[in-house]
Design a protein around this motif. Sequence first.
Motif, PDB file in Angstrom:
ATOM      1  N   ARG A   1       5.378   0.015  -8.326  1.00  0.00           N
ATOM      2  CA  ARG A   1       4.487   0.986  -8.992  1.00  0.00           C
ATOM      3  C   ARG A   1       3.330   0.255  -9.689  1.00  0.00           C
ATOM      4  N   ARG A   2       3.654  -0.884 -10.339  1.00  0.00           N
ATOM      5  CA  ARG A   2       2.614  -1.663 -11.012  1.00  0.00           C
ATOM      6  C   ARG A   2       1.598  -2.179  -9.991  1.00  0.00           C
ATOM      7  N   LEU A   3       2.081  -2.695  -8.886  1.00  0.00           N
ATOM      8  CA  LEU A   3       1.164  -3.216  -7.860  1.00  0.00           C
ATOM      9  C   LEU A   3       0.307  -2.111  -7.252  1.00  0.00           C
ATOM     10  N   ALA A   4       0.897  -0.941  -7.072  1.00  0.00           N
ATOM     11  CA  ALA A   4       0.163   0.183  -6.493  1.00  0.00           C
ATOM     12  C   ALA A   4      -0.899   0.725  -7.460  1.00  0.00           C
ATOM     13  N   ALA A   5      -0.645   0.612  -8.761  1.00  0.00           N
ATOM     14  CA  ALA A   5      -1.567   1.129  -9.757  1.00  0.00           C
ATOM     15  C   ALA A   5      -2.725   0.181 -10.064  1.00  0.00           C
ATOM     16  N   GLU A   6      -2.594  -1.096  -9.712  1.00  0.00           N
ATOM     17  CA  GLU A   6      -3.664  -2.069  -9.975  1.00  0.00           C
ATOM     18  C   GLU A   6      -4.893  -1.733  -9.138  1.00  0.00           C
ATOM     19  N   PRO A   7      -6.065  -1.790  -9.780  1.00  0.00           N
ATOM     20  CA  PRO A   7      -7.289  -1.549  -9.007  1.00  0.00           C
ATOM     21  C   PRO A   7      -7.534  -2.715  -8.046  1.00  0.00           C
TER      22      PRO A   7
END
Length: 128
Positions: free
Chosen positions: A121-127
Amino acid sequence: MNEFESLGLKGGIWQGVLHRDAPPGRLVLVHMGSRLAEACATPEPEGGWAVDVAIPAERLSDGVQSFLLLEDRGAEGEPPHPGARHLASLTLVAGALLDGDLHAELSLMRSELELLKKELRRLAAEPG
């Protein structure tokens, strides 16, 4: 295909087939570093060798037990020689401790899955 095909445990006897033309060396059953017994290998009519070895009842207990089938050129009654060839392993799981072991393993897997989900989720949310 593995050279040794395990046919399972029946009546305390671990059975299998060794797929090769040449006769095997000495086949030794090992548990927790100790030599327990020597397996019997008899030629099969269609080729290969039928292998069977008794698992001593006194070695069965709660928890997980692993038995190894090794091949070497040692003499009968000797411990396995260094460099003995590992042919197969048989793992037995039994007893009341099993429930606790499985629950602990399942809890660990759930924790790891939650950690993995957070990281994805963190990786997917990073711009980017």
